[in-house]
Design a protein around this motif. Structure first.
Motif, PDB file in Angstrom:
ATOM      1  N   TYR A  34       0.832  -1.211   0.000  1.00  0.00           N
ATOM      2  CA  TYR A  34       0.000   0.000   0.000  1.00  0.00           C
ATOM      3  C   TYR A  34       0.868   1.263   0.000  1.00  0.00           C
ATOM      4  N   LEU A  35       1.844   1.314   0.903  1.00  0.00           N
ATOM      5  CA  LEU A  35       2.644   2.532   1.028  1.00  0.00           C
ATOM      6  C   LEU A  35       3.486   2.790  -0.215  1.00  0.00           C
ATOM      7  N   ALA A  36       4.031   1.742  -0.800  1.00  0.00           N
ATOM      8  CA  ALA A  36       4.812   1.916  -2.024  1.00  0.00           C
ATOM      9  C   ALA A  36       3.921   2.396  -3.164  1.00  0.00           C
ATOM     10  N   ARG A  37       2.682   1.901  -3.204  1.00  0.00           N
ATOM     11  CA  ARG A  37       1.759   2.373  -4.238  1.00  0.00           C
ATOM     12  C   ARG A  37       1.373   3.835  -4.012  1.00  0.00           C
ATOM     13  N   ALA A  81     -11.546  -5.584  -0.654  1.00  0.00           N
ATOM     14  CA  ALA A  81     -10.879  -4.297  -0.902  1.00  0.00           C
ATOM     15  C   ALA A  81      -9.366  -4.466  -0.966  1.00  0.00           C
ATOM     16  N   VAL A  82      -8.791  -5.333  -0.130  1.00  0.00           N
ATOM     17  CA  VAL A  82      -7.346  -5.553  -0.157  1.00  0.00           C
ATOM     18  C   VAL A  82      -6.941  -6.239  -1.454  1.00  0.00           C
ATOM     19  N   VAL A  83      -7.703  -7.258  -1.834  1.00  0.00           N
ATOM     20  CA  VAL A  83      -7.416  -7.982  -3.079  1.00  0.00           C
ATOM     21  C   VAL A  83      -7.503  -7.038  -4.273  1.00  0.00           C
ATOM     22  N   ARG A  84      -8.524  -6.200  -4.274  1.00  0.00           N
ATOM     23  CA  ARG A  84      -8.727  -5.255  -5.386  1.00  0.00           C
ATOM     24  C   ARG A  84      -7.656  -4.175  -5.405  1.00  0.00           C
ATOM     25  N   ASP A  85      -7.419  -3.531  -4.259  1.00  0.00           N
ATOM     26  CA  ASP A  85      -6.482  -2.406  -4.209  1.00  0.00           C
ATOM     27  C   ASP A  85      -5.077  -2.811  -4.632  1.00  0.00           C
ATOM     28  N   LEU A  86      -4.648  -4.007  -4.206  1.00  0.00           N
ATOM     29  CA  LEU A  86      -3.279  -4.444  -4.485  1.00  0.00           C
ATOM     30  C   LEU A  86      -3.189  -5.304  -5.733  1.00  0.00           C
ATOM     31  N   GLU A  87      -4.341  -5.485  -6.418  1.00  0.00           N
ATOM     32  CA  GLU A  87      -4.392  -6.263  -7.661  1.00  0.00           C
ATOM     33  C   GLU A  87      -3.778  -7.661  -7.464  1.00  0.00           C
ATOM     34  N   ASP A 252       2.904 -15.205  -1.900  1.00  0.00           N
ATOM     35  CA  ASP A 252       3.505 -14.934  -3.213  1.00  0.00           C
ATOM     36  C   ASP A 252       2.831 -13.752  -3.900  1.00  0.00           C
ATOM     37  N   SER A 253       1.502 -13.715  -3.823  1.00  0.00           N
ATOM     38  CA  SER A 253       0.770 -12.637  -4.466  1.00  0.00           C
ATOM     39  C   SER A 253       1.061 -11.297  -3.802  1.00  0.00           C
ATOM     40  N   LEU A 254       1.121 -11.286  -2.474  1.00  0.00           N
ATOM     41  CA  LEU A 254       1.421 -10.049  -1.759  1.00  0.00           C
ATOM     42  C   LEU A 254       2.856  -9.595  -2.001  1.00  0.00           C
ATOM     43  N   GLU A 255       3.780 -10.556  -2.042  1.00  0.00           N
ATOM     44  CA  GLU A 255       5.180 -10.217  -2.306  1.00  0.00           C
ATOM     45  C   GLU A 255       5.327  -9.585  -3.694  1.00  0.00           C
ATOM     46  N   ARG A 256       4.649 -10.149  -4.692  1.00  0.00           N
ATOM     47  CA  ARG A 256       4.715  -9.573  -6.041  1.00  0.00           C
ATOM     48  C   ARG A 256       4.162  -8.154  -6.054  1.00  0.00           C
ATOM     49  N   ALA A 257       3.069  -7.939  -5.310  1.00  0.00           N
ATOM     50  CA  ALA A 257       2.464  -6.603  -5.274  1.00  0.00           C
ATOM     51  C   ALA A 257       3.408  -5.593  -4.633  1.00  0.00           C
TER      52      ALA A 257
END
Length: 541
Positions: A34-37, A81-87, A252-257
């Motif tokens: 989130y913060l990096a985005r 919302a987390v899944v959507r926001d971080l794609e 894995d998905s969160l790390e990629r995001a």
């Protein structure tokens, strides 16, 4: 000493950054992404040689090509919302069965089935086991009210902390005037006793209040009520879903995001000290090549509150919590047959409740408080591979193997300090399961490449040692009500500490616990709000 770091995460760590995140568990990754985005410079420091914390998958047994969810195993509160926001590239799948509870009545084996979408089989099982339709009708009314409350409360988890009065008013409007008192102000055991007659039905309800928490149904502190609320509020429906690909797929998905957004991750980095004057911070950490320092404007701590207190050099924090669960991972060549005759593919598809009647849960709590392992030991079992075969290699999938997770209740950390206690606890759990099976589970276990049966157990002490969770407490401490109980907290994100630029972003936050990403997101939004206020003051000057 720091673990060897993963070569993927050996980027040069800057001397200064906007935010340092302590711990790259799933919530730390959410905060960083989130913060990096938002355009901030973010650095994650992780003690282990990999990211993910408790949300990881591992091949546990030599030669057995199955990646089991090593610690956490189902996803509860993670909002869309987390899944959507971080794609996130993440699939969470519903299980066809909510639960099955094998029982022995008058020497006859039977069981209570609760389908995800209850149909005739569910109704018939209640009628057969309890002797009437009364408890089934009560069950429907009970969970209809719970669902209404969940749909009111769950959305507030994505907002600043609401005041208690605000939530109370909304819940009363949705569920009636008595609901709040029954579920939020008096012990859960009281309403369960009034609502249901059957001992096993009462126990099924109470397990959501007791799992992961060392308490009892009538605890006047209402710890059990808070635990129950978090469990039934999952996905605003009470449904705990299966992560396709295992828990490692979540990580894995969160790390990629996080990496895609520009966050820097460094594994094998043990944080030793956090210094802050409320405006600027410095983090000292150790890697294989020595001691290092990184300066930052903000620190987000994905660690338990006692750990953060220690890192800040203080000794006035809360006492370490005590975990109380036994987790057993199994791989079997085939699912065992049940004495009740229900297909194993149905019984193990959801949550299999073993020895979790209300009476047994109460006795197990008393036994554990007296310093003894409960016997029989109440636990829940779940088979990931009935919903998701992707955690198996093609060869293993063709071989028909399955993974089973057992999760024991009322097994506090203090009971495992005695040598051999974990082995005794595992034997108690397997013996309990075997009482309801046509064949011992031991005969179904897969043998690994070294000739050993595929069984691995984790006590709270193991969790503490592997993940640096004090006491092995999976929630980092007792769960809180998801609203402000004091005026000073309302309007905050529930992650703030006494130091303005240091926030919690893990399960120890006020709305933490389980695999949700909610405290990780809240920490990011709290930091962004601070930045916006600071910029606003600067513009006013």
């Amino acid at each position: 000493m720091a673990d060897a770091a993963d070569e993927r995460y050996q980027q040069q760590v800057p001397d200064a950054t906007d935010v340092v995140v302590l711990g790259a568990g799933h919530n730390g990754l959410v905060t960083a992404a989130y913060l990096a985005r938002f355009g901030l410079r973010v650095t994650l420091l992780e003690r282990l040689d990999h990211v993910g914390g408790a949300a990881v998958s591992e091949q546990m047994f030599p030669g057995i090509e199955a990646r089991l969810s090593a610690f956490s195993y189902l996803v509860a509160l993670m909002p869309y919302a987390v899944v959507r926001d971080l794609e996130l590239d993440l699939e969470l799948r519903s299980r066809p069965v909510a639960s099955y509870t094998p029982v022995l009545r008058g020497g006859r084996a039977d069981g209570l089935l609760v389908e995800r979408r209850p149909g005739p089989a569910t109704v018939d099982s209640f009628r057969r086991v309890t002797g009437s339709d009364r408890d089934w009708r009560a069950w429907q009314r009970f969970y209809e009210q719970i669902g209404k409350a969940a749909r009111v409360i769950a959305p507030t988890m994505l907002e600043p902390m609401p005041g208690k009065g605000v939530v109370m008013k909304a819940v009363r409007e949705a569920c009636g005037s008595t609901f709040w008192h029954e579920f939020m102000e008096e012990p859960l055991g009281t309403i369960v006793d009034r609502t249901f007659e059957d001992d096993d039905v009462r126990g099924i309800v109470l397990t959501d209040a007791l799992i992961g928490t060392q308490t009892w149904a009538y605890d006047p502190t209402l710890i059990q009520n808070r635990c129950f609320l978090y469990h039934v509020m999952a996905s605003a429906s009470g449904e705990w879903r299966v992560p396709i690909g295992g828990m490692g797929a979540v990580t894995d998905s969160l790390e990629r995001a996080a990496v895609k957004a520009g966050a820097v991750i460094r594994t094998g980095a043990t944080v030793t000290l956090v210094e802050s004057d409320g405006r600027r911070a410095s983090v000292l950490y150790r890697t294989a090549d020595g001691e290092h320092r990184i300066d930052a404007k903000y620190v987000a701590a994905n660690v338990a509150p006692p750990i953060l207190t220690h890192l800040l050099g203080r000794d006035d924090g809360p006492p370490p919590p005590e975990g109380n669960q036994l987790k057993v991972n199994l791989v079997v060549d085939r699912l065992p047959r049940l004495r009740s005759g229900i297909p194993a593919e149905t019984a193990f598809a959801g949550t299999l409740h073993v020895d979790e009647s209300a009476t047994r849960l109460a006795a197990a709590y008393q036994e554990s408080e007296s310093g003894r392992l409960p016997d029989p030991l109440p636990f829940e079992a779940y088979c990931h591979t009935l919903t998701d075969r992707t955690i198996l290699s093609p060869k293993a999938a063709r071989g028909g193997i399955h993974t089973i997770t057992l999760f024991g209740l009322h097994t506090p950390a203090r009971l495992f300090k005695e040598e051999g206690a974990k082995d005794r606890a595992v034997k108690l759990a397997l013996a309990g399961l075997n009482r309801y099976l046509e064949e011992p589970i031991e005969e179904c276990l897969t043998i690994d490449a070294e000739g050993n049966p595929c069984i691995e157990a984790l006590s709270p002490l193991d969790i503490e040692a592997k993940l640096a969770m004090p006491g092995g407490h999976i929630f980092h401490g007792d769960l809180s009500w998801p609203w402000a109980t004091t005026g000073g907290v309302a309007g905050t994100w529930g992650v703030e500490t006494q130091i303005p630029n240091v926030v919690l972003c893990g399960s120890g936050a006020l709305r933490g616990g389980a695999v949700s990403g909610i405290p990780g997101r809240a920490a990011a939004l709290s930091i962004v709000a601070q930045i916006q206020r600071t910029r606003g003051r600067e513009l006013m000057r």
